[in-house]
Scaffold this active site. Structure first.
Site, PDB file in Angstrom:
ATOM      1  N   GLY A  78       0.808  -1.216   0.000  1.00 23.74           N
ATOM      2  CA  GLY A  78       0.000   0.000   0.000  1.00 23.74           C
ATOM      3  C   GLY A  78       0.838   1.261   0.000  1.00 23.74           C
ATOM      4  O   GLY A  78       1.986   1.269   0.453  1.00 23.74           O
ATOM      5  N   ASP A 172       6.310  -4.751   6.478  1.00 25.00           N
ATOM      6  CA  ASP A 172       6.952  -5.926   7.067  1.00 25.00           C
ATOM      7  C   ASP A 172       6.940  -7.122   6.119  1.00 25.00           C
ATOM      8  O   ASP A 172       7.951  -7.822   5.979  1.00 25.00           O
ATOM      9  CB  ASP A 172       6.315  -6.275   8.419  1.00 25.00           C
ATOM     10  CG  ASP A 172       4.793  -6.406   8.355  1.00 25.00           C
ATOM     11  OD1 ASP A 172       4.201  -6.044   7.323  1.00 25.00           O
ATOM     12  OD2 ASP A 172       4.205  -6.876   9.339  1.00 25.00           O
ATOM     13  N   ASP A 173       5.831  -7.359   5.435  1.00 29.84           N
ATOM     14  CA  ASP A 173       5.773  -8.499   4.522  1.00 29.84           C
ATOM     15  C   ASP A 173       6.656  -8.286   3.297  1.00 29.84           C
ATOM     16  O   ASP A 173       7.343  -9.205   2.845  1.00 29.84           O
ATOM     17  CB  ASP A 173       4.325  -8.767   4.091  1.00 29.84           C
ATOM     18  CG  ASP A 173       3.498  -9.364   5.215  1.00 29.84           C
ATOM     19  OD1 ASP A 173       3.980 -10.304   5.873  1.00 29.84           O
ATOM     20  OD2 ASP A 173       2.373  -8.889   5.464  1.00 29.84           O
ATOM     21  N   LYS A 199       8.491   1.048   5.045  1.00 33.65           N
ATOM     22  CA  LYS A 199       7.308   1.800   4.651  1.00 33.65           C
ATOM     23  C   LYS A 199       6.056   1.191   5.242  1.00 33.65           C
ATOM     24  O   LYS A 199       5.858  -0.009   5.127  1.00 33.65           O
ATOM     25  CB  LYS A 199       7.206   1.816   3.118  1.00 33.65           C
ATOM     26  CG  LYS A 199       5.978   2.490   2.544  1.00 33.65           C
ATOM     27  CD  LYS A 199       4.811   1.639   2.088  1.00 33.65           C
ATOM     28  CE  LYS A 199       4.918   0.203   1.950  1.00 33.65           C
ATOM     29  NZ  LYS A 199       3.596  -0.478   1.745  1.00 33.65           N
ATOM     30  N   THR A 200       5.238   1.959   5.902  1.00 32.24           N
ATOM     31  CA  THR A 200       3.846   1.612   6.198  1.00 32.24           C
ATOM     32  C   THR A 200       3.252   2.687   7.083  1.00 32.24           C
ATOM     33  O   THR A 200       3.858   3.091   8.077  1.00 32.24           O
ATOM     34  CB  THR A 200       3.675   0.239   6.880  1.00 32.24           C
ATOM     35  OG1 THR A 200       2.301   0.063   7.239  1.00 32.24           O
ATOM     36  CG2 THR A 200       4.520   0.090   8.127  1.00 32.24           C
ATOM     37  N   LYS A 239     -25.222  16.758  19.134  1.00 33.68           N
ATOM     38  CA  LYS A 239     -26.305  15.773  19.023  1.00 33.68           C
ATOM     39  C   LYS A 239     -25.886  14.451  18.383  1.00 33.68           C
ATOM     40  O   LYS A 239     -26.731  13.586  18.181  1.00 33.68           O
ATOM     41  CB  LYS A 239     -27.481  16.365  18.246  1.00 33.68           C
ATOM     42  CG  LYS A 239     -27.152  16.782  16.814  1.00 33.68           C
ATOM     43  CD  LYS A 239     -28.401  17.365  16.133  1.00 33.68           C
ATOM     44  CE  LYS A 239     -28.099  17.793  14.710  1.00 33.68           C
ATOM     45  NZ  LYS A 239     -29.296  18.349  14.044  1.00 33.68           N
ATOM     46  N   TYR A 240     -24.601  14.298  18.081  1.00 32.44           N
ATOM     47  CA  TYR A 240     -24.166  13.057  17.431  1.00 32.44           C
ATOM     48  C   TYR A 240     -22.967  12.435  18.156  1.00 32.44           C
ATOM     49  O   TYR A 240     -22.086  13.140  18.656  1.00 32.44           O
ATOM     50  CB  TYR A 240     -23.747  13.306  15.973  1.00 32.44           C
ATOM     51  CG  TYR A 240     -24.864  13.750  15.071  1.00 32.44           C
ATOM     52  CD1 TYR A 240     -25.940  12.901  14.805  1.00 32.44           C
ATOM     53  CD2 TYR A 240     -24.842  15.003  14.482  1.00 32.44           C
ATOM     54  CE1 TYR A 240     -26.969  13.306  13.967  1.00 32.44           C
ATOM     55  CE2 TYR A 240     -25.866  15.417  13.644  1.00 32.44           C
ATOM     56  CZ  TYR A 240     -26.936  14.565  13.393  1.00 32.44           C
ATOM     57  OH  TYR A 240     -27.952  14.970  12.568  1.00 32.44           O
ATOM     58  N   GLY A 248      -4.918   0.730   9.940  1.00 30.90           N
ATOM     59  CA  GLY A 248      -3.809   0.319  10.779  1.00 30.90           C
ATOM     60  C   GLY A 248      -3.644  -1.182  10.791  1.00 30.90           C
ATOM     61  O   GLY A 248      -2.822  -1.711  11.522  1.00 30.90           O
ATOM     62  N   ARG A 249      -4.460  -1.869  10.014  1.00 27.50           N
ATOM     63  CA  ARG A 249      -4.421  -3.327   9.912  1.00 27.50           C
ATOM     64  C   ARG A 249      -4.489  -3.949  11.292  1.00 27.50           C
ATOM     65  O   ARG A 249      -5.530  -3.908  11.930  1.00 27.50           O
ATOM     66  CB  ARG A 249      -3.187  -3.785   9.120  1.00 27.50           C
ATOM     67  CG  ARG A 249      -3.296  -5.223   8.634  1.00 27.50           C
ATOM     68  CD  ARG A 249      -2.230  -5.603   7.637  1.00 27.50           C
ATOM     69  NE  ARG A 249      -0.889  -5.392   8.119  1.00 27.50           N
ATOM     70  CZ  ARG A 249       0.199  -5.737   7.447  1.00 27.50           C
ATOM     71  NH1 ARG A 249       0.078  -6.287   6.252  1.00 27.50           N
ATOM     72  NH2 ARG A 249       1.384  -5.533   7.937  1.00 27.50           N
ATOM     73  N   GLY A 423      -5.416   9.150   3.829  1.00 25.23           N
ATOM     74  CA  GLY A 423      -4.104   9.540   4.323  1.00 25.23           C
ATOM     75  C   GLY A 423      -2.933   8.878   3.634  1.00 25.23           C
ATOM     76  O   GLY A 423      -1.785   9.269   3.835  1.00 25.23           O
ATOM     77  N   ARG A 424      -3.193   7.878   2.787  1.00 24.02           N
ATOM     78  CA  ARG A 424      -2.089   7.073   2.250  1.00 24.02           C
ATOM     79  C   ARG A 424      -1.260   7.800   1.191  1.00 24.02           C
ATOM     80  O   ARG A 424      -0.090   7.467   0.996  1.00 24.02           O
ATOM     81  CB  ARG A 424      -2.621   5.770   1.651  1.00 24.02           C
ATOM     82  CG  ARG A 424      -3.298   4.872   2.662  1.00 24.02           C
ATOM     83  CD  ARG A 424      -3.311   3.427   2.258  1.00 24.02           C
ATOM     84  NE  ARG A 424      -3.689   3.195   0.867  1.00 24.02           N
ATOM     85  CZ  ARG A 424      -3.729   1.989   0.317  1.00 24.02           C
ATOM     86  NH1 ARG A 424      -3.418   0.933   1.038  1.00 24.02           N
ATOM     87  NH2 ARG A 424      -4.084   1.830  -0.942  1.00 24.02           N
TER      88      ARG A 424
END
Length: 549
Positions: A78, A172-173, A199-200, A239-240, A248-249, A423-424
Site C-alpha cells: 500500500g 513488514d511483509d 514503509k507503512t 447531538k451526534y 492500521g491493519r 491519508g495514504r
C-alpha cells in the site's frame, strides 16, 4: 503537468539530511546480530544472511570508491506518503557516487521485476515527483516474491540492465520478501545486493533500530485534522456520537497517535483489549457507560476512535479468525462453489464447537465479512469488516435496554466513518519528506558499502535532522516464525502498541478526563511553511517514546 500552487512550492523544498550523509561516508560495523526469536529456525532458513553486523555511517574525508552503480527500485504494498522522496534520495545518492550511475524503476510493484516491466528514472522524471504524495512515479503492487521461478526471472532482467543493487520499499511483509530474495541471490552467488526501506502508515514496522516507518507521521496528521474537524462540528451541533474507524491493519498505533493529537472521548486500543481478555460485550459496555455518563450531564455527543484490527484482538474472535484462516486456506475452492445462502451453514459445520457457537452468534453481515477473500498472506481483510457500524449498533442496543430499565435517559444518534485511503497518498509532511529522502540517500550508501539483506535505518529522529544517525540493520534481526496460509513462515515481527510504553501510559493517564469533559484539540492541516515548531515536529508517539514530551 498542471500543478497547484502548493505543488509548485513544495517541488522547491530541499529535504534536510543528517550530517553523516551530506558528503563522503565511511561504514562502521558493529556487533553481529540474531533474530528476535526462533533463532535456530531463522538461521537455518537464512544461512548466508543471518547474524550480520549492524552498520552505521560516519562522515569521512577519505576519497570514495566511485564506480558507477546501477540500481533498481520497487514500491511494494500500500501507498505511504514520502515514497517518492525515498526514490529521489536513492537517485541523488547514486549520482553523487558517480554521475554515470543509473536507477531503474520496476512498474506496478514486484510484478514489474518478474514481468520485466521497467523504466529508467531520469532527472526530469525524478524532479516531477520530489516531495509529492502517492506512488504513481512507478506504481505499486502486492505480488509476493516467494518462488524460485520468480527470483530467477527477476535475475534475468537485473543482469540484462547491469543492476547490482535492488531496493524494495515496503512494509513488514514486503521486506520479508526482500530478505528471502537477498538470501537466494547470495546462495547462488548472483551479483545483486537486495536492500529494504521501512514503509507503512500502520506504524507496525519498528524496533530499536527502525524508530518509525515512513508515512505514519503524515497519515496520522491527515486523520487527526479530519477528526479534529468532526470534533469541532460535534461540539457545535451537540447531538451526534461519531464512531471513527482508523486504518492500521493489526496494530493500534494510528488510533493511539490520533488520540494523542485530538483527545477524543473514547479510544479503543486493540492490544489492551487482548491483554485484559475483553469480550466484544465488554467493549460495548465500556463505550455505552461513557455515553451514559456524558448523557447524565446533558452531553449527548462525542467521538469514538476504533482501530481497524480490533476484531482480531478480542480473544474469542482471534481464535475464531485463526481457525477461519486455516479453513479458507484448505477449503477455499469448495467454499466458493457453494451458494452464498449456504456458506454460513457450511462454515458452522466445519468449525470446532466453540468457534462454531461464536460464529453462529454474529450478525449476518459481520459473519459474511469474516469469510471474504483473504489478503495475499492468507489473513482476513480487516478493513472490510465494518467494526464502526457493528459497535454503533451494539451500543445503541445496550442503551435501549438500559433505557427500558430506567438506567439511561439520553439521546443517542450516531454517524460512522472509516479513514484510511484519505491519508495514504497525502503530500508528505516535512518530517516524512526529510526522513524518506534520508532513507533513500542512506540506501545508496548501503549499496556502495556492498552489503545485502539490510534495511535502511535512520535513528535519533526526534532530534534536528542534522543529528539523525544513518546506517543499516540486517533484516533477519527482525524476524520470527508465524503461521501463514496454515504453515509456519519466517516473517518480520510486527510491532504492536507497547502497553508499558510512554505513549500508552500518557494516554491512560488522561483518557478518563477526555471521556468526561470536552478536551478536544483541533490540529488543523499539515503546515509546510513556518518555523520548525509548526512544520518539523515528529509524531507525539515518537516524542513520548524518546521522552521529549
Amino acid at each position: 503537468m498542471v500543478k497547484s500552487p502548493l505543488q509548485e512550492a513544495r517541488s522547491k523544498y530541499a529535504p534536510k539530511l543528517p550530517k553523516a550523509l551530506q558528503g563522503a561516508v565511511e561504514p562502521v560495523m558493529g556487533e553481529n546480530t540474531m533474530s528476535v526469536s526462533d533463532q535456530e529456525d531463522i538461521k537455518r532458513l537464512f544461512p548466508n544472511t543471518y547474524g550480520l553486523p549492524k552498520l552505521t555511517f560516519k562522515a569521512s574525508d577519505k576519497k570514495q570508491h566511485n564506480t558507477p552503480i546501477h540500481g533498481g527500485v520497487i514500491l511494494s504494498g500500500g501507498q505511504a506518503p514520502g515514497g517518492h522522496n525515498v526514490i529521489a534520495g536513492i537517485f541523488d545518492g547514486l549520482k553523487a557516487i558517480n554521475p554515470d550511475s543509473k536507477l531503474y524503476g520496476f512498474l506496478m510493484g514486484p510484478d514489474g521485476l518478474v514481468q520485466h516491466k521497467y523504466i529508467e528514472l531520469t532527472a526530469d522524471i525524478i524532479d516531477e515527483y520530489r516531495n509529492t504524495g502517492g506512488f504513481d512515479i512507478i506504481g505499486s503492487g502486492r505480488t509476493k516474491l516467494e518462488e524460485t521461478e520468480q527470483f530467477d526471472k527477476g535475475l534475468e532482467i537485473l543482469k540484462q540492465l547491469n543492476i547490482s543493487v535492488l531496493v524494495i520499499i515496503g512494509g513488514d511483509d514486503s521486506n520479508t520478501n526482500a530478505a528471502v530474495l537477498a538470501e537466494y541471490y547470495k546462495s547462488i552467488n548472483a551479483p545483486v545486493q537486495v536492500l529494504g526501506c521501512p514503509k507503512t502508515i500502520d506504524g507496525d514496522l519498528k524496533n530499536d533500530q527502525i524508530e518509525t516507518s515512513f508515512g505514519f507521521d503524515t497519515a496520522t496528521k491527515v486523520y487527526s485534522e479530519v477528526i479534529g474537524n468532526i470534533q469541532r462540528d460535534c461540539n457545535s451541533a451537540r447531538k451526534y456520537w461519531h464512531f471513527i474507524k482508523l486504518m492500521g491493519r493489526s496494530a493500534s498505533h494510528i488510533a493511539l497517535e490520533c488520540a494523542l493529537q485530538v483527545q477524543p472521548n473514547v479510544t479503543i486500543i486493540s492490544e489492551e483489549v487482548e491483554a485484559n481478555n475483553m469480550s466484544l460485550d465488554d467493549v460495548v459496555t465500556y463505550i455505552a457507560e461513557i455515553v451514559a455518563q456524558r448523557a447524565s450531564k446533558g452531553e449527548n455527543f462525542g467521538t469514538v476512535l476504533i482501530p481497524e484490527g480490533l476484531i482480531e484482538f478480542i480473544p474469542a474472535m482471534k481464535h475464531l479468525i485463526a481457525e477461519l484462516n486455516d479453513l479458507m486456506a484448505s477449503h477455499e475452492a469448495e467454499f466458493k462453489l457453494i451458494g452464498a445462502k449456504k456458506q454460513r451453514e457450511y462454515v458452522i459445520r466445519k468449525l470446532s464447537a466453540k468457534n462454531s457457537a461464536i460464529y453462529s452468534s454474529l450478525p449476518t453481515l459481520v459473519a459474511r465479512q469474516l469469510t471474504l477473500d483473504r489478503d495475499p498472506h492468507g489473513n482476513v481483510q480487516v478493513s472490510l469488516i465494518e467494526t464502526e457500524k457493528l459497535l454503533a449498533e451494539m451500543v445503541k442496543a445496550r442503551l435501549d435496554k438500559w433505557h427500558e430499565e430506567g438506567k439511561y435517559n439520553g439521546k443517542f444518534s450516531t454517524i460512522t466513518h472509516f479513514f484510511g485511503y484519505e491519508g495514504r497518498c497525502a503530500m508528505p509532511s516535512n518530517f516524512d519528506s526529510d526522513y524518506c529522502y534520508a532513507l533513500g540517500r542512506n540506501a545508496a550508501c548501503l549499496a556502495a558499502a556492498g552489503v545485502t539483506g539490510y534495511m535502511s535505518s535512520i535513528m535519533n529522529t526526534t532530534a534536528p535532522s542534522e543529528e539523525w544517525i544513518a546506517g543499516g540493520i540486517p533484516t533477519t534481526m527482525m524476524m520470527n516464525m508465524e503461521r501463514r496460509h496454515g504453515e509456519l513462515k519466517p516473517v518480520i515481527q510486527k510491532a504492536l502498541v507497547d502497553l508499558n510504553g510512554n505513549p500508552f501510559k500518557y494516554f491512560v493517564a488522561n483518557r478518563d478526563t477526555w471521556a468526561q469533559d470536552v478536551c478536544y484539540i483541533y490540529p488543523g492541516p499539515i503546515q509546510y511553511f513556518g518555523g520548525p515548531e509548526l512544520c518539523d515536529k515528529p509524531s507525539k508517539t515518537l516524542e513520548l517514546e524518546q521522552s521529549k514530551l
